[in-house]
Design an enzyme around this catalytic site. Structure first.
Site, PDB file in Angstrom:
ATOM      1  N   GLY A 168      42.423  36.355  44.128  1.00 28.78           N
ATOM      2  CA  GLY A 168      42.548  36.892  45.836  1.00 28.78           C
ATOM      3  C   GLY A 168      43.362  35.421  46.642  1.00 28.78           C
ATOM      4  N   LYS A 204      55.514  43.956  43.622  1.00 24.10           N
ATOM      5  CA  LYS A 204      55.486  45.632  44.292  1.00 24.10           C
ATOM      6  C   LYS A 204      53.527  45.857  44.260  1.00 24.10           C
ATOM      7  CE  LYS A 204      56.326  50.014  44.714  1.00 24.10           C
ATOM      8  NZ  LYS A 204      56.412  49.959  45.867  1.00 24.10           N
ATOM      9  N   HIS A 211      42.054  46.989  36.964  1.00 27.90           N
ATOM     10  CA  HIS A 211      42.221  45.927  35.799  1.00 27.90           C
ATOM     11  C   HIS A 211      41.311  46.157  34.529  1.00 27.90           C
ATOM     12  CE1 HIS A 211      41.772  41.309  36.400  1.00 27.90           C
ATOM     13  NE2 HIS A 211      40.773  42.257  34.965  1.00 27.90           N
ATOM     14  N   LYS A 240      33.996  40.419  40.403  1.00 28.84           N
ATOM     15  CA  LYS A 240      33.441  40.827  39.302  1.00 28.84           C
ATOM     16  C   LYS A 240      31.836  41.688  39.031  1.00 28.84           C
ATOM     17  CE  LYS A 240      37.492  40.009  36.202  1.00 28.84           C
ATOM     18  NZ  LYS A 240      37.587  38.780  35.090  1.00 28.84           N
ATOM     19  N   GLU A 278      45.040  39.356  31.761  1.00 21.41           N
ATOM     20  CA  GLU A 278      44.881  40.504  31.978  1.00 21.41           C
ATOM     21  C   GLU A 278      46.857  41.372  32.663  1.00 21.41           C
ATOM     22  OE1 GLU A 278      42.286  37.632  35.492  1.00 21.41           O
ATOM     23  OE2 GLU A 278      43.223  38.842  36.289  1.00 21.41           O
ATOM     24  N   GLU A 292      48.470  38.105  34.589  1.00 25.84           N
ATOM     25  CA  GLU A 292      48.408  36.748  34.241  1.00 25.84           C
ATOM     26  C   GLU A 292      47.944  36.392  33.141  1.00 25.84           C
ATOM     27  OE1 GLU A 292      45.519  35.546  37.830  1.00 25.84           O
ATOM     28  OE2 GLU A 292      46.246  36.587  38.839  1.00 25.84           O
ATOM     29  N   ARG A 296      40.906  30.308  29.470  1.00 23.81           N
ATOM     30  CA  ARG A 296      39.310  29.090  29.175  1.00 23.81           C
ATOM     31  C   ARG A 296      38.348  31.220  28.964  1.00 23.81           C
ATOM     32  NH1 ARG A 296      39.213  31.699  34.429  1.00 23.81           N
ATOM     33  NH2 ARG A 296      38.303  34.104  34.896  1.00 23.81           N
TER      34      ARG A 296
HETATM   35  C1  MV4 Z   1      47.331  43.266  42.659  1.00 27.06           C
HETATM   36  C2  MV4 Z   1      47.167  44.418  43.111  1.00 27.06           C
HETATM   37  C3  MV4 Z   1      48.255  45.735  43.321  1.00 27.06           C
HETATM   38  N1  MV4 Z   1      49.047  45.049  42.522  1.00 27.06           N
HETATM   39  N2  MV4 Z   1      48.749  43.119  42.098  1.00 27.06           N
HETATM   40  C4  MV4 Z   1      43.483  40.793  42.556  1.00 27.06           C
HETATM   41  C5  MV4 Z   1      43.129  39.863  42.582  1.00 27.06           C
HETATM   42  C6  MV4 Z   1      44.378  39.363  41.733  1.00 27.06           C
HETATM   43  N3  MV4 Z   1      44.004  38.003  40.155  1.00 27.06           N
HETATM   44  C7  MV4 Z   1      45.014  40.636  41.520  1.00 27.06           C
HETATM   45  N4  MV4 Z   1      45.103  41.317  42.382  1.00 27.06           N
HETATM   46  C8  MV4 Z   1      45.190  42.396  42.377  1.00 27.06           C
HETATM   47  N5  MV4 Z   1      47.126  42.298  42.418  1.00 27.06           N
HETATM   48  C9  MV4 Z   1      49.565  44.589  42.677  1.00 27.06           C
HETATM   49  N6  MV4 Z   1      51.156  43.565  42.321  1.00 27.06           N
HETATM   50  C10 MV4 Z   1      45.659  44.687  43.570  1.00 27.06           C
HETATM   51  C11 MV4 Z   1      44.542  43.331  43.401  1.00 27.06           C
HETATM   52  C12 MV4 Z   1      43.035  44.097  42.870  1.00 27.06           C
HETATM   53  C13 MV4 Z   1      42.563  43.370  42.340  1.00 27.06           C
HETATM   54  C14 MV4 Z   1      42.915  43.484  41.328  1.00 27.06           C
HETATM   55  C15 MV4 Z   1      42.053  43.770  40.099  1.00 27.06           C
HETATM   56  C16 MV4 Z   1      40.453  44.070  40.664  1.00 27.06           C
HETATM   57  C17 MV4 Z   1      40.437  43.926  42.149  1.00 27.06           C
HETATM   58  C18 MV4 Z   1      41.281  43.836  42.522  1.00 27.06           C
HETATM   59  C19 MV4 Z   1      40.622  44.521  43.910  1.00 27.06           C
HETATM   60  C20 MV4 Z   1      41.229  44.748  45.233  1.00 27.06           C
HETATM   61  C21 MV4 Z   1      43.187  43.907  45.029  1.00 27.06           C
END
Ligand code: MV4
Length: 451
Positions: A168, A204, A211, A240, A278, A292, A296
């Site tokens: 984030g 996008k 997730h 989390k 992920e 990604e 680990r």
């Molecule tokens: C995103 C997404 C929506 N669209 N990517 C948040 C942490 C980072 N590892 C990736 N994240 C996100 N990427 C795209 N193209 C929404 C999030 C996201 C999120 C992802 C997983 C768990 C919680 C989240 C909370 C807000 C945004």
């Protein structure tokens, strides 16, 4: 396990130090716990065969200091280093220093960590391997103009992410073209401050995805096991809160495709050890996209262990020290459902402010299907210097509802006196209609906390 004497240095703290200590004991491997001044009275140190101080309380003067950890290994005769999660676990330079010093780094090769640590390069590699990725820039966007061009191609909303990031930081949601220049500057500055690298890439923005992450276990010789998935959508500020396996929203045929994609992902980079691919899963279209890869052990690994009956930390050690695994994918069968709740030393009534201090009384729940991974004990003083994870309660049962009910019973029984915790908050979350139905996404928890 091997003819040459192996001794494992545990270069971490808290519950994971204890978790690795237990895995070493299960394999009959002697171990040494490396600790900071602030962790002298920690449970891992108290239970250790051997322990060695590596510096003062600040992580930057102990758990993050590669030279101290290498020196500790040499002083104690340790031949392998387990980094746990966080700290140096995904640092390719540290993995390389270990190798140069003749020490086994329990994890993938420096090359694999390096490649997968560059999130834009990792995406490009996965796309080449035929893994679906989120539409966006191919590689990084070096300036506002190239970000604008990439955004025009995929359409708004878009999201800017740090190439060296994760979790984030250095991430910006951009709803329209007018907001792109400013978002680009702030994201790049945050990425530079957080990771020493201002590079960004663009995707996008998917609305309300889940997730879903796939657990991988690779022997480094082309053998790859896929140990199902975990749904980790319930997060607060990218931390989390609850994780579960399997994902309640994933149809069997989509799961099969996701497992195949994750296996292709690791095979394309010659991976060894445990890893997590992920994905974001979009229920409205049933599409999933690689996001990604984490190189680990993850905090939430126990839900996978309970469903698949495999000790992932022992497996990590086995791959690193022996280079082989005793299982075939066809022989492995997932069983039932597991849910993990993280309990932090935080006060939900004060916007989750950290609450370090002395534990006056601790009682861990038990009973059928309940596991607790925690470094707490009566009288333990939670230090203020590190993350606030106190305990993970994991419930397993023949189906989701059995696991959920076992978790509720366990959380009612879970007792910490002296400091505030998030246990009661988690209990309420597990009783919420969205969780009961299994109908939630990455924004659900933050939406709940807003109203
Ligand atoms: C995103 C997404 C929506 N669209 N990517 C948040 C942490 C980072 N590892 C990736 N994240 C996100 N990427 C795209 N193209 C929404 C999030 C996201 C999120 C992802 C997983 C768990 C919680 C989240 C909370 C807000 C945004």
């Amino acid at each position: 396990m091997s003819e040459s004497p192996v001794k494992v240095l545990i270069a971490n703290r808290g519950e994971v130090a204890l978790r690795v200590l237990r895995a070493c004991r299960a394999l009959g491997l002697p171990s040494v716990v490396a600790f900071s001044e602030a962790d002298r009275n920690s449970l891992a140190v108290r239970l250790a065969d051997e322990a060695i101080c590596i510096g003062s309380a600040a992580a930057s003067d102990s758990y993050l200091k590669a030279d101290r950890i290498i020196a500790a290994a040499e002083l104690t005769g340790a031949t392998a280093i387990h980094p746990g999660y966080g700290f140096l676990s995904e640092n390719p330079h540290f993995a390389e220093i270990c190798r140069d010093c003749g020490l086994v780094f329990v994890g993938p090769s420096p090359k694999a960590i390096q490649l997968l640590g560059d999130k834009a390069a990792a995406k490009a590699t996965m796309q080449k391997a035929g893994v679906p990725v989120i539409p966006g820039s191919s590689g990084g966007v070096n300036d506002v103009a190239s970000a604008e061009e990439a955004a025009r191609k995929v359409g708004y909303p878009v999201i800017l992410k740090a190439v060296s990031g994760g979790g984030g930081k250095g991430m910006r949601l951009v709803t329209d073209a007018a907001h792109l220049p400013e978002a680009f500057q702030t994201a790049a500055a945050e990425a530079k401050a957080g990771f020493g690298d201002p590079s960004l890439y663009l995707e996008k923005y998917l609305v309300a995805p889940r997730h879903v992450e796939v657990q991988i276990l690779a022997d480094g010789k082309g053998g790859v096991l896929c140990l199902g998935e975990r749904d980790c959508s319930l997060q607060r500020h990218h931390q989390k809160v609850v994780e579960e396996s399997p994902c309640a929203a994933l149809p069997p045929e989509v799961r099969k495709k996701m497992m195949r994609a994750a296996a292709a992902a690791v095979q394309s980079v010659g991976y060894a050890g445990v890893g997590t691919a992920e994905f974001l899963f979009e229920p409205s279209t049933q599409n999933f996209y690689f996001m990604e890869m984490n190189t680990r052990l993850q905090v939430e690994h126990p839900v996978t262990e309970l469903v698949w009956g495999i000790d992932l930390v022992a497996a990590q050690l086995q791959v690193a020290l022996v280079g082989a695994l005793p299982w075939k994918q066809e022989e492995l069968q997932p069983r039932g459902h597991a849910i993990e709740v993280r309990i932090n030393a935080e006060d939900p009534t004060r916007d989750f402010a950290p609450c370090p201090g002395q534990v006056q009384f601790y009682h861990a729940p038990g009973g059928p299907g309940i596991r607790v991974d925690s470094h707490l004990y009566d009288g333990y003083v939670v230090p203020p210097y590190y993350d606030s994870l106190l305990a993970k309660v994991i419930a397993h049962g023949e189906n989701r509802e059995v696991a959920r009910r076992r978790m509720l019973t366990a959380l009612e029984e879970f007792t910490v006196e002296g400091i505030a915790t998030t246990a009661e908050f988690a209990r309420a979350l597990l009783e919420s209609p969205s969780f009961v139905k299994g109908d939630y996404h990455t924004d659900t928890l933050q939406e709940m906390l807003r109203d």
